[in-house]
Design an enzyme around this catalytic site. Structure first.
Site, PDB file in Angstrom:
ATOM      1  N   GLU A 239       0.837  -1.205   0.000  1.00  0.00           N
ATOM      2  CA  GLU A 239       0.000   0.000   0.000  1.00  0.00           C
ATOM      3  C   GLU A 239       0.878   1.265   0.000  1.00  0.00           C
ATOM      4  O   GLU A 239       1.860   1.340   0.747  1.00  0.00           O
ATOM      5  CB  GLU A 239      -0.901   0.002   1.248  1.00  0.00           C
TER       6      GLU A 239
ATOM      7  N   LYS B 151      -9.624   2.657  -2.500  1.00  0.00           N
ATOM      8  CA  LYS B 151      -9.861   2.016  -1.183  1.00  0.00           C
ATOM      9  C   LYS B 151     -11.267   2.306  -0.663  1.00  0.00           C
ATOM     10  O   LYS B 151     -11.677   3.470  -0.551  1.00  0.00           O
ATOM     11  CB  LYS B 151      -8.803   2.559  -0.217  1.00  0.00           C
TER      12      LYS B 151
ATOM     13  N   CYS C 161      -5.909  -2.651   2.282  1.00  0.00           N
ATOM     14  CA  CYS C 161      -5.619  -2.637   3.725  1.00  0.00           C
ATOM     15  C   CYS C 161      -6.831  -2.793   4.648  1.00  0.00           C
ATOM     16  O   CYS C 161      -7.343  -3.893   4.822  1.00  0.00           O
ATOM     17  CB  CYS C 161      -4.809  -1.407   4.099  1.00  0.00           C
TER      18      CYS C 161
HETATM   19  N1  URP Z   1      -3.503   1.359   6.010  1.00  0.00           N
HETATM   20  C1  URP Z   1      -4.516   0.998   6.741  1.00  0.00           C
HETATM   21  O1  URP Z   1      -5.662   1.008   6.306  1.00  0.00           O
HETATM   22  N2  URP Z   1      -4.236   0.639   8.017  1.00  0.00           N
HETATM   23  C2  URP Z   1      -5.230   0.417   8.986  1.00  0.00           C
HETATM   24  C3  URP Z   1      -4.774  -0.473  10.053  1.00  0.00           C
HETATM   25  C4  URP Z   1      -5.235  -1.871   9.881  1.00  0.00           C
HETATM   26  O2  URP Z   1      -6.272  -2.111   9.262  1.00  0.00           O
HETATM   27  O3  URP Z   1      -4.575  -2.763  10.400  1.00  0.00           O
END
Ligand code: URP
Length: 325
Positions: A54, A129, A166
Site C-alpha cells: 500500500e 480504497k 488494507c
Molecule cells: N492502512 C490501513 O488502512 N491501516 C489500517 C490499520 C489496519 O487495518 O490494520
C-alpha cells in the site's frame, strides 16, 4: 478435465530507503530504485502477476495529519505508473501498484488507489480504497475519502484479480463483493503495525479465502518510520514520532484453507507462489458456499437495516426480571 491454470504470483514488502527528513523527491527516488531491484528479481523468476504494498512510493505519513505529505500524490497515469509500465512489458507481467492518487480531473482531490497494469504495459484500470481507517494513529480520513469505484475485478491474461486495500480486510462484505464479481485472486496491500493488528493478520485473509473460494495475497510493509514532527493518537498517551513497527509477514492464503509461510517481520522480501486457479471452482463444487449462501435472505435484512425505522430482531425473555431471590 480442465487443463491446470497455473499462475506464478509475487508479493513485494519493503521498508522505506532514506529518512523521512530527506527531500520528498529523494525519498521517492530511493524507494523506486530499491523496489526496481525486487521487481527485476520477480521478472527473472517468471512471475506472472505481482503486487506491491500500500502507498509503496512513500512513507506511510498519514499518522502525522500534516498535509505536506500530499506532495507524494500523483495521477493514476503518472510517474510511478509509467515506471512500472516499462517493467510490466519487459517481463510480460501484470503489476498491481497501490499509490496515493491525485485526481486532476476532479479538483485535484486525493484517493488511496491501486493501478492495475497489464502484461503489455497498458493500464487496465484503477480501484480506490473502500474503507478508510479511523483507529489509533491511522487517521487516513484526513487525506482521502471512501473510494467510489465499487468492487471491480480485472480480467488479465493470467486470471481475474481484485484488490481489497488494507483496512478493507476487516469488512467481510468487501471481500464478498469481489468474490461475487468473480475474482480468483484478491490482493490485500497493507500498511499496519504490530501493536494494532498483528493478532488479526493471519486470520482475516485466510478466512476470506475460505469463505469466498479464491486466493488472497496479503502484503504489509516492514520497518519503523520516524517522522520529523511528533503527533498524538488522541488517546491521552504521550506524543510520539513513529507508528510503531510495520511487521511485514506477507503471505498467500488459498481457498482450501492452506497458506504459505510468511515473509520476515523485519526484512524486505519477495514472496512467490504458484497457484492453480482451478482450485477456486473445485472448492466451490466441494463446499457449495455460493449455492448455500442465502443471499436473498441477507439482501432483505440489509435493506431493512438501512431504513430509519429499523428495529433489531430481538426476542426478549418475558421472565428476564422475574427471577426470585
Ligand atoms: N492502512 C490501513 O488502512 N491501516 C489500517 C490499520 C489496519 O487495518 O490494520
Amino acid at each position: 478435465m480442465r487443463q491446470p491454470r497455473i499462475v506464478r504470483v509475487g508479493l513485494i514488502q519493503n521498508s522505506i530507503s532514506v529518512p523521512t527528513t530527506c527531500h520528498f523527491a529523494e525519498q521517492k527516488k530511493a524507494i523506486m530504485e530499491k523496489v526496481k531491484l525486487i521487481i527485476d528479481a520477480a521478472g527473472a523468476s517468471g512471475v506472472n502477476v505481482l503486487c506491491l504494498q500500500e502507498a509503496w512510493t512513500m512513507p506511510f505519513a498519514f499518522c502525522t495529519r500534516e498535509k505536506r505529505w500530499c506532495e507524494f500524490a500523483e495521477p493514476a497515469d503518472g510517474e510511478s505508473t509509467q515506471f512500472l509500465q516499462d517493467l510490466a512489458q519487459k517481463y510480460n507481467m501484470v503489476i498491481v501498484s497501490p499509490i496515493l492518487e491525485r485526481d486532476i480531473n476532479h479538483g485535484e482531490i486525493i484517493w488511496n488507489t491501486v493501478v492495475v497494469i497489464g502484461n503489455n504495459g497498458n493500464m487496465i484500470g484503477i480501484h480506490r480504497k473502500n474503507h478508510i481507517p479511523r483507529v489509533g494513529d491511522f487517521n487516513e480520513s484526513t487525506y482521502y475519502m471512501e473510494g467510489n469505484t465499487g468492487h471491480p475485478v480485472f480480467e488479465t491474461a493470467y486470471g481475474k484479480i481484485a484488490v481489497n486495500i488494507c483496512y478493507g480486510r476487516h469488512h467481510p462484505l468487501n471481500w464478498l463483493a469481489f468474490g461475487l464479481n468473480g475474482a480468483e485472486i484478491v490482493f490485500n496491500p497493507s500498511a499496519t503495525v504490530g501493536e494494532l493488528s498483528e493478532p488479526m493478520w493471519p486470520i482475516e485473509a485466510r478466512n476470506a479465502a475460505i469463505a469466498n473460494s479464491y486466493f488472497v495475497g496479503s502484503i504489509n510493509r516492514v520497518g519503523t518510520e520516524v517522522f520529523p514532527n511528533a503527533f498524538t493518537s488522541g488517546d491521552g498517551k504521550p506524543q510520539h514520532a513513529d507508528f510503531g513497527h510495520f511487521y511485514g509477514s506477507s503471505h498467500f492464503s488459498a481457498p482450501d484453507a492452506s497458506c504459505t509461510p510468511s515473509l520476515s517481520r523485519y526484512r524486505d522480501g519477495l514472496m512467490i507462489s504458484d497457484m492453480d486457479l482451478n482450485l477456486c471452482r473445485q472448492i466451490k463444487d466441494k463446499w457449495g458456499f455460493r449455492m448455500t449462501a442465502r443471499y436473498d435472505m441477507y439482501a432483505n435484512l440489509l435493506s431493512e437495516y438501512l431504513k430509519p425505522d429499523f428495529k433489531p430482531q430481538v426476542i426478549a425473555d418475558p421472565l428476564i426480571n422475574k427471577r426470585k431471590a
